[in-house]
Scaffold this motif. Structure first.
Motif, PDB file in Angstrom:
ATOM      1  N   GLY A 117       0.995  -1.235   0.040  1.00 49.02           N
ATOM      2  CA  GLY A 117       0.029  -0.169   0.161  1.00 49.02           C
ATOM      3  C   GLY A 117       0.644   1.243   0.149  1.00 49.02           C
ATOM      4  O   GLY A 117       0.673   2.269  -0.686  1.00 49.02           O
ATOM      5  N   ASN A 118       1.993   1.356   0.817  1.00 45.96           N
ATOM      6  CA  ASN A 118       2.918   2.474   0.866  1.00 45.96           C
ATOM      7  C   ASN A 118       3.187   2.633  -0.415  1.00 45.96           C
ATOM      8  O   ASN A 118       3.371   3.569  -1.133  1.00 45.96           O
ATOM      9  N   TRP A 119       3.651   1.291  -1.361  1.00 43.71           N
ATOM     10  CA  TRP A 119       4.310   1.213  -2.569  1.00 43.71           C
ATOM     11  C   TRP A 119       3.514   1.984  -3.664  1.00 43.71           C
ATOM     12  O   TRP A 119       4.004   2.567  -4.485  1.00 43.71           O
ATOM     13  N   LYS A 120       2.314   1.650  -3.355  1.00 44.05           N
ATOM     14  CA  LYS A 120       1.329   2.057  -4.559  1.00 44.05           C
ATOM     15  C   LYS A 120       1.424   3.616  -4.319  1.00 44.05           C
ATOM     16  O   LYS A 120       1.528   4.352  -5.646  1.00 44.05           O
ATOM     17  N   THR A 121       1.378   4.336  -3.256  1.00 42.98           N
ATOM     18  CA  THR A 121       1.363   5.691  -3.304  1.00 42.98           C
ATOM     19  C   THR A 121       2.751   6.198  -3.866  1.00 42.98           C
ATOM     20  O   THR A 121       2.813   7.043  -4.623  1.00 42.98           O
ATOM     21  N   PHE A 122       3.691   5.503  -3.520  1.00 40.26           N
ATOM     22  CA  PHE A 122       5.086   5.864  -3.952  1.00 40.26           C
ATOM     23  C   PHE A 122       5.230   6.005  -5.556  1.00 40.26           C
ATOM     24  O   PHE A 122       5.885   6.790  -6.286  1.00 40.26           O
ATOM     25  N   ILE A 123       4.545   4.780  -6.024  1.00 39.79           N
ATOM     26  CA  ILE A 123       4.545   4.809  -7.538  1.00 39.79           C
ATOM     27  C   ILE A 123       3.679   5.705  -8.059  1.00 39.79           C
ATOM     28  O   ILE A 123       4.197   6.388  -9.237  1.00 39.79           O
ATOM     29  N   ASN A 124       2.748   6.062  -7.444  1.00 39.39           N
ATOM     30  CA  ASN A 124       1.954   7.007  -7.997  1.00 39.39           C
ATOM     31  C   ASN A 124       2.318   8.492  -7.913  1.00 39.39           C
ATOM     32  O   ASN A 124       2.504   9.467  -8.946  1.00 39.39           O
ATOM     33  N   TYR A 125       3.393   8.783  -6.960  1.00 39.87           N
ATOM     34  CA  TYR A 125       4.085   9.897  -6.897  1.00 39.87           C
ATOM     35  C   TYR A 125       5.128   9.805  -8.176  1.00 39.87           C
ATOM     36  O   TYR A 125       5.342  10.911  -8.688  1.00 39.87           O
TER      37      TYR A 125
END
Length: 464
Positions: A38-46
Motif C-alpha cells: 500500500g505504501n508502495w502504491k502511493t510512491f509509485i503514483n508519486y
RNA sequence: GGCGCGUUGGCCGAGGAGUUAGGCAAAGGUCUGCAAAACCUUUUACACCGGUGCGAAUCCGGUACGCGCCUCCA
C-alpha cells in the motif's frame, strides 16, 4: 496538463506558479518497518506524477521526507510505541532502526523502478527548522503550552479543516474521550512534545520549551518551507492524510507564513487486501519480499498499480497480481518485435503514441493509456512489423517508459549466436528436418528465448 | 454520533445517458510437421427499488451491503 485537486474536488488545468518550475512535496515513509504494498502504491503514483509533469515540459523539484522521528508520538491511548518496540525486539536503538528501514526503502525504490526524488530530507536533520517554525507560531499567538507539550490552537485558525471539509461540530459530538483534558479543542495537536520526566529517550532534543521531540505534523511544514518555499505547487500523500496530517500542515504553514500552503493537493487512494485496509498496526500487509517469495517480478506490482487509476481504491489479490505479471510479459514480447522488423504493414503507431500521451496528461489516466497500447498489440498478432513500424514502436516504447517506467525499451537485440541458432532452425524447417529443428528449438530455449512459428515468420520472445 | 467513499461479467479494472473498454483466467477452435509462453471465438456485466428521459449501468431519490476517516497509518 490536467490534474485533480483535492482542495476543489475537481480536475483542473495545472499551471505552476513559476513558469516551468514545479515544487512538489510528497509525504514519505515512516521508517520503522518494511514498507507494504500500500505504501508502495502511493510512491509509485508519486513517480507517475513526476514523470508526467516532466514529460509535459516541467522541471520538478520534489521533496520526499523520511519520517524517522514522527512515530515517537501518537502512542498515547494504548501506551504502545512501535518504534521503541521494534528497537527493543531487535536490541537496537531507534536511530539504528530508522537507518535500517531507510535503506530498505531505498532498495524498494530500485526494485519498483521509482525514480528517486530529487531531495529526501530526514525529519531528525531538521529539528532546528521545526523549532523555528513553532517559535513563529508562538509569536503569532497560535500556540499554548500544557503539561506535556506545546499545542496548536485550531480555534485560532478560521478555515481549519477546509481541505477535508470537516464538520467540527459533528466530530465533537462523537469524539472519543479526550486523552488530554488540558487541550482546548479536540482537534488541537502537538507541535512539541516534552519527554516524560525521569525518562531518557533515544531521540530527544533541547528546545525553548524543554527537552522533547517534535509533534506529528511539523516536520512536513518546516521542510516544505525550507526547500520549496512558503507556497508550493503540489502537495501529495495518501488519502488517509487528508483529514488530519494535511489539514494540520495547512493550519501550521498558513498560520506561520501567512500565505496559501499549496496550490494543488494530490492524493493516492488505498489498496485493500481482502477488502480490508492494510496497515502497519493490523499486521495484514504484504511487502515486496512476499511478492518475490512467490517468484513474481516486483515490476508486476508496478504494472498492477499502473493499470488502475490513482484516485480509485483497489483490492489486492494474488490472482490480479499474476494477471498483471502476464500482461507485462506480453508487453515485453511486443517490445522484442522492434528487433525483428522485417514484415510488411503500415499501422499508424504514431497516432497510438499521441493518444497514449493525451490520456497521461489527463489526470494520469494510466488505464486508458494502456488500453490504446493493448489495442495496438493485437494488430501485431502473428506478424512482424515493417521497419517503419518497428521504428515507430521503438519510439512508442520509449515514450511509455518515460511516463510509466515499465522498462520496456531497455531490452537489447539478441546476440549473434542466438540469431545463428534461429537461422539454422529455420533452414532445418525448410528442409523438413523436424528432428534437427526440434533439437535447435531446445538450444534456443536454453538462450532464454521461445519461438512462435507463424505462417509469415518465426517470431521470438524472451522467456526470462 | 459526525464526515466521506464504493457496489461493473470467474478475477482485476476503465467508462459514465444510446456505440465491443482493456487485461488476466476458463472453454472451444485455428494455424502448424509438432508445439506454444501464438492466434481466433465465446456465455453481452454494471447491487436493489422507485423517479426523470424517446432511451439509464451512466442523472435524481431511497434501500441494502461493503469500506474508510474522526487515533499512528500510503
Amino acid at each position: 496538463m490536467k490534474l485533480f485537486n483535492t482542495m476543489s474536488r475537481q480536475v483542473e488545468d495545472f499551471v505552476p506558479q513559476n513558469g516551468k518550475k514545479v515544487s512538489l512535496y510528497t509525504c514519505g515513509p515512516t521508517v520503522y518497518l518494511d514498507p507494504h504494498i500500500g505504501n508502495w502504491k502511493t510512491f509509485i503514483n508519486y513517480d507517475l506524477l513526476v514523470r508526467t509533469l516532466t514529460q509535459a515540459g516541467y522541471e520538478v523539484d520534489q521533496v520526499l521526507n523520511i519520517t524517522d522521528v514522527g512515530h515517537l508520538v501518537g502512542d498515547g491511548d494504548d501506551g504502545e510505541d512501535k518504534m521503541a518496540k521494534t528497537a527493543t525486539e531487535q536490541r537496537k536503538t531507534a536511530w539504528e532502526i530508522a537507518e535500517h528501514y531507510t535503506s530498505v526503502f531505498y532498495e524498494g525504490l530500485k526494485q519498483l523502478n521509482i525514480t528517486p526524488p530529487s531531495n529526501m530530507p530526514k525529519a531528525t536533520d531538521h529539528i532546528q527548522e521545526q523549532i523555528d517554525m513553532i517559535k513563529v507560531l508562538e509569536e503569532k499567538g497560535f500556540t499554548y503550552t500544557i503539561d506535556d507539550g506545546v499545542y496548536f490552537d485550531t480555534s485560532k485558525c478560521s478555515d481549519y479543516g477546509k481541505l477535508a471539509r470537516l464538520d467540527l461540530e459533528g466530530q465533537q459530538a462523537g469524539a472519543r474521550v479526550q486523552e488530554n483534558a488540558q487541550k482546548r479543542n479536540p482537534q488541537d495537536f502537538a507541535l512539541w512534545k516534552l519527554s516524560p520526566k525521569d525518562q531518557k529517550r533515544d531521540m530527544e532534543w533541547d528546545s525553548p520549551w524543554g527537552t522533547g521531540f517534535p509533534g506529528w505534523h511539523i516536520e512536513c511544514s518546516a521542510m516544505a518551507l525550507k526547500y520549496l518555499g512558503a507556497t508550493i505547487d503540489i502537495h501529495g500523500g495518501g488519502i488517509d492524510h487528508i483529514p488530519i496530517h494535511h489539514t494540520n500542515e495547512i493550519a501550521q504553514s498558513e498560520s506561520a507564513n501567512g500565505v496559501e500552503f499549496s496550490k494543488f493537493w494530490f492524493h493516492s487512494a488505498f489498496i485493500d487486501v481482502d477488502s480490508t485496509k492494510m496497515s502497519k498496526s493490523l499486521d495484514n500487509f504484504y511487502t515486496i519480499e512476499d511478492i518475490k517469495a512467490k517468484n513474481i517480478d516486483p515490476m508486476a506490482f508496478r504494472m498492477l498499480v499502473v493499470q488502475a487509476h490513482y484516485r480509485k481504491g483497489s483490492n489486492f489479490t494474488w490472482e490480479a497480481l499474476e494477471a498483471a505479471a502476464q500482461r507485462l510479459k506480453h508487453l515485453r514480447a511486443f517490445a522484442d518485435l522492434v528487433w525483428q522488423g522485417s514484415g510488411e504493414g503500415q499501422v499508424d503507431v504514431k497516432a497510438v503514441e499521441q493518444s497514449f500521451v493525451k490520456h497521461m496528461q489527463n489526470d494520469l489516466n494510466t488505464p486508458a493509456a494502456l488500453e490504446v497500447v493493448s489495442n495496438l498489440l493485437n494488430q501485431f498478432a502473428n506478424r512482424l512489423p515493417s521497419s517503419q513500424e518497428a521504428s515507430d514502436i521503438r519510439a512508442l516504447l520509449g515514450t511509455m517508459d518515460e511516463y510509466l517506467g515499465l522498462k520496456l525499451s531497455e531490452t537489447t537485440d539478441i546476440d549473434e549466436f542466438a540469431k545463428q541458432l534461429l537461422l539454422e532452425r529455420e533452414n532445418a524447417r525448410q528442409e523438413k528436418n523436424w528432428e534437427e529443428s526440434d533439437r535447435l528449438r531446445v538450444e534456443i530455449e536454453k538462450q532464454g528465448l521461445s519461438v512462435n512459428d507463424t505462417p509469415k515468420a518465426t517470431i521470438w520472445s524472451r522467456t526470462s
